[in-house]
Design a protein around this motif. Structure first.
Motif, PDB file in Angstrom:
ATOM      1  N   GLU A   1     -57.170 -10.444   3.130  1.00 42.48           N
ATOM      2  CA  GLU A   1     -57.230 -10.352   1.672  1.00 42.48           C
ATOM      3  C   GLU A   1     -56.688  -9.006   1.242  1.00 42.48           C
ATOM      4  N   PHE A   2     -55.730  -9.021   0.323  1.00 44.69           N
ATOM      5  CA  PHE A   2     -55.183  -7.790  -0.229  1.00 44.69           C
ATOM      6  C   PHE A   2     -55.622  -7.697  -1.690  1.00 44.69           C
ATOM      7  N   VAL A   3     -56.385  -6.653  -2.017  1.00 47.68           N
ATOM      8  CA  VAL A   3     -56.812  -6.478  -3.407  1.00 47.68           C
ATOM      9  C   VAL A   3     -55.679  -5.762  -4.143  1.00 47.68           C
ATOM     10  N   LEU A   4     -55.148  -6.425  -5.163  1.00 49.63           N
ATOM     11  CA  LEU A   4     -53.965  -5.871  -5.839  1.00 49.63           C
ATOM     12  C   LEU A   4     -54.357  -4.763  -6.797  1.00 49.63           C
ATOM     13  N   PRO A   5     -53.637  -3.651  -6.778  1.00 45.86           N
ATOM     14  CA  PRO A   5     -53.919  -2.576  -7.725  1.00 45.86           C
ATOM     15  C   PRO A   5     -53.613  -3.040  -9.165  1.00 45.86           C
ATOM     16  N   ALA A   6     -54.224  -2.349 -10.132  1.00 45.17           N
ATOM     17  CA  ALA A   6     -54.090  -2.759 -11.534  1.00 45.17           C
ATOM     18  C   ALA A   6     -52.695  -2.467 -12.072  1.00 45.17           C
TER      19      ALA A   6
END
Lengths: 372, 391
Positions: free
Chosen positions: B263-268
């Motif tokens: 899982e890659f949490v995408l930056p804002a």
């Protein structure tokens, strides 16, 4: 598997007296070279330098004018090609068109009357290694260039040679196929750990594949070393400019003394580069030579930089990197940067040089002038 | 001095559709690059402009005037070909003078001399004028071929892969020299190439051609950073951009990208998140350039386990290709990741390596259509690209 040793090897073609371009008329001139057991050695040089001739003499396809060739401990000068236990893969695939891929790969073993089951076992063993399992029943005419080259190499290594000789096996392939195949060859050699001599004129191929590179020009060995050695420590101007892309910037310079310090100066340019102190013992005021510096070792200084202000002649945005060209006399000196800033020609930058990365070359011989 | 316009050009050779509705609009004095793989139709476009090929449908305009029915010789175009096409029995000077001695464009010898010397100076070959083509290197021959085009003042220069014959080093050197001369051309130029570095370096604008269609037209920065689909993104850059397939899922105010069990949490980035909203729960691909992949030899937080597939020098830097740990290195090459590394590292094939992505440099593509969705800092990139176009 065995190592290879070339001792005072010469080759002279009968009609070569007419060709002025070959120094001393020798296509190969006193070549001494060793390739250790299991090593991957690249023979690198421009076309006509004698690298293929050397390979062909090793394979036994060409007479030796003078000198000795040893494979392992055996002197092979007088052995027929088939008795030298070598595998050959050349630029053109030379497959038998009426035979399937399987039959092409098996051909050499069949010629040697190896047992049928043994042949089958070995073909099936090598097929996945070369990724040709799916095309074993295909005819050569239906194969892509990359597939043909895979079959070609499979055919060379199925004989379990003492020594694998490859001559420009990738030069038929286009950009991306070539890059992919390069990786495959490297992984394959790593797996079968076969002593390999690889002929190429492409410095990139040599740099990325070989354990060591032998650079040849006009039949004469220039330098042997690991990729890092020949890149960082070239013995002469030829090697320096042959290895690396874009090549090393090499410019004629006159060294002048100012306030106790030495500077490289260039005709037709106000560029001034501090000479590293390690060279002080071998130079003097007014000393003329060539200075070499790689494009990666030129830097763009910030506003406080003491670098010489220089006008940008060319700015190329290549996406992955940017290249800046600066006119120094007749030479376009190249700088590579990953800086995202967009310049245009005519802009002024402060040019800084990694002094410790500069090389000096003799004006006449082209040999490296080394610090004492 | 001309604006060249193609409108909805169709051209077939037998059953093969070579051009399928090609429209381009090349501005006066622009350096316009046609870029694409072999067989895309680039040369056919050039031939339609030159009048060598007749389109079945569509119009070719020079400065707004339809010239479909004007003969090649009267279109006043200058062509440079890959295979130089020099007269072997003539000196360099005579080769360069030959267009000005033809019936159509005849000039007196004084004018010819002046023009030839001016072109020779621009191409830096004043010292070669007395030689025969057989006494020239390939790079020099190509220079003569270009010089011959430069002696006239044509409506447009058409250049068909002029550097493709040369070896890699010479090609790069010639490209840079061409770039330096470009400013002095002052003539509309259309340049065909399959080398992305030539396209990036030389083009004011680039048209990507594939299967007889124009896929995208834009500045080099547009094409590189805002590729309209994965095909274009993969064409630009060496080593090739990494494309990872996965699933997008809402994660608080932002999104996560799920790929290959990670899982890659995408930056804002508000603008991008707005665009991604339509893809919640759907399959997307991300494109990330090799220079934006980070590696480590120790297990740092957030880094994922990979194994080295290959490590090779590409000159002044190296490329590491890696595959997800535990997978077989063979076959599944679309899970491989390429990254830039310095030369001279001690790396063994199949050894463990830890990888993370600079996610704020990714591009997003529709998982099924492979079309561009958006990327980080899109407004900033568009400004950069627009600024370049004005200059």
């Amino acid at each position: 598997m065995a190592g290879l040793k070339l001792v005072h090897l010469y080759k002279r073609y009968e009609n070569s007296g007419k060709k002025k371009s070959i120094q001393n008329n020798y296509a190969v001139n006193d070549l001494n070279l060793e390739c250790a057991q299991g090593e991957f050695l690249a023979l690198l040089g421009p076309s006509g330098c004698g690298k293929t001739t050397t390979l062909r003499m090793t394979a036994g396809l060409e007479d030796i004018t003078k000198g000795d060739i040893y494979i392992g401990d055996t002197r092979v000068n007088d052995l027929a090609p088939k008795d030298r236990h070598i595998g050959l893969a050349f630029e053109d695939y030379a497959m038998y068109p009426p035979m399937t891929v399987y039959e092409n790969i098996a051909f050499n073993l069949r010629a040697k009357k190896v047992d049928k089951n043994e042949i089958d076992r070995r073909v099936r063993e090598i097929a996945p290694l070369m990724q040709v399992e799916d095309i074993l029943d295909t005819m050569p005419v239906k194969l892509s260039g990359g597939q043909k080259q895979r079959v070609n190499i499979a055919r060379a290594i199925i004989r379990r040679p003492e020594l694998l000789l490859m001559d420009e096996p990738l030069s038929h392939l286009d950009g991306k196929a070539r890059q992919a195949m390069r990786v495959e060859i490297k992984r394959l050699i790593n797996e079968i750990k076969c002593t390999t001599v690889y002929v190429t004129h492409d410095q990139l191929e040599a740099m990325s594949l070989a354990d060591r590179i032998a650079i040849i020009n006009f039949g004469v060995l220039q330098q042997v070393g690991t990729p890092a050695e020949v890149y960082d420590n070239p013995v002469n101007e030829f090697v320096a400019s042959f290895i690396g892309e874009p090549p090393m910037n090499i410019m004629e310079t006159k060294i002048i003394k100012k306030d106790g310090n030495f500077f490289f100066t260039f005709e037709g340019s106000d560029l001034n580069i501090h000479v590293p102190e390690r060279y002080y013992s071998v130079i003097e005021d007014g000393f003329k030579c060539k200075m070499g510096v790689r494009p990666m070792d030129l830097l763009i200084g910030d506003e406080n930089s003491k670098g010489t202000p220089e006008r940008i002649a060319t700015f190329e945005n290549l996406g992955d990197e940017r290249r800046i060209g600066i006119r120094v006399g007749n030479t376009l000196m190249m700088l590579i940067t990953e800086n995202e800033r967009r310049y245009k020609s005519g802009d002024i930058i402060r040019l800084e040089v990694r002094g410790e990365k500069t090389h000096l070359f003799d004006l006449e011989t082209g040999n490296r002038i080394r610090e004492k | 001095m001309s604006r060249i316009t193609l409108e909805n050009i169709h051209k077939t050779f037998g059953k093969v559709k070579a051009l399928d509705g090609v429209s381009i609009d090349v501005k006066d004095k622009e350096f316009f690059v046609l870029f694409g793989p072999a067989g895309a139709g680039k040369t056919t476009i050039l031939n339609c402009i030159a009048g060598i090929a007749m389109p079945e449908e569509g119009v070719v305009k020079f400065d707004g005037e339809i010239i479909n029915l004007v003969e090649t010789a009267k279109r006043n175009v200058a062509m440079v070909f890959e295979n130089y096409a020099l007269y072997p029995q003539m000196t360099v000077y005579d080769n360069m003078a030959s267009p000005l001695r033809s019936d159509l464009y005849r000039q007196n010898e004084d004018v010819i001399k002046e023009r030839v010397y001016a072109a020779a100076k621009m191409m830096k070959m004043e010292n070669l004028l007395e030689r025969l083509p057989s006494q020239l290197s390939n790079g020099q021959k190509q220079r003569v071929a270009m010089g011959r085009a430069l002696v006239r003042t044509p409506n447009v220069f058409l250049m068909d892969e002029p550097l493709a014959h040369l070896d890699a080093k010479l090609r790069n050197a010639m490209r840079t020299e061409l770039k330096e001369m470009q400013a002095n051309f002052g003539t509309t130029s259309i340049y065909v190439t399959h080398d992305f570095m030539e396209a990036m370096s030389l083009g004011d604008r680039i048209a990507i051609v594939n299967q007889g269609k124009i896929v995208q037209i834009g500045t080099p920065d547009d094409i590189y950073y805002l590729a309209c689909n994965e095909f274009v993104a993969q064409l630009m850059g060496d080593p090739e951009i990494n494309i990872l397939s996965g699933l997008l899922r809402k994660n608080g105010d932002n999104y996560s990208f799920l790929s290959n069990g990670s899982e890659f949490v995408l930056p804002a980035d508000a603008a991008l998140m707005n665009k991604l909203a339509a893809y919640d729960g759907k399959s997307v691909d991300i494109g990330i350039r090799p220079q934006h992949v980070m590696y480590s030899f120790s297990k740092d937080a957030g880094y994922r386990d990979y194994q080295v597939y290959s490590y090779e020098s590409i000159g002044n830097k190296s490329v590491i290709e890696a595959y997800p740990a535990g997978h077989s290195g063979r076959g599944d090459t679309h899970t491989h990741v390429r990254m830039i590394a310095p030369n001279g590292l001690t790396i063994k094939i199949d050894q463990l390596i830890y990888i993370d992505f600079k996610l704020d440099h990714t591009m997003f593509f529709d998982g099924s259509s492979k079309e561009f969705i958006g990327c980080y800092n899109e407004a900033g990139i568009r400004a950069l690209s627009a600024g370049k176009e004005e200059a």
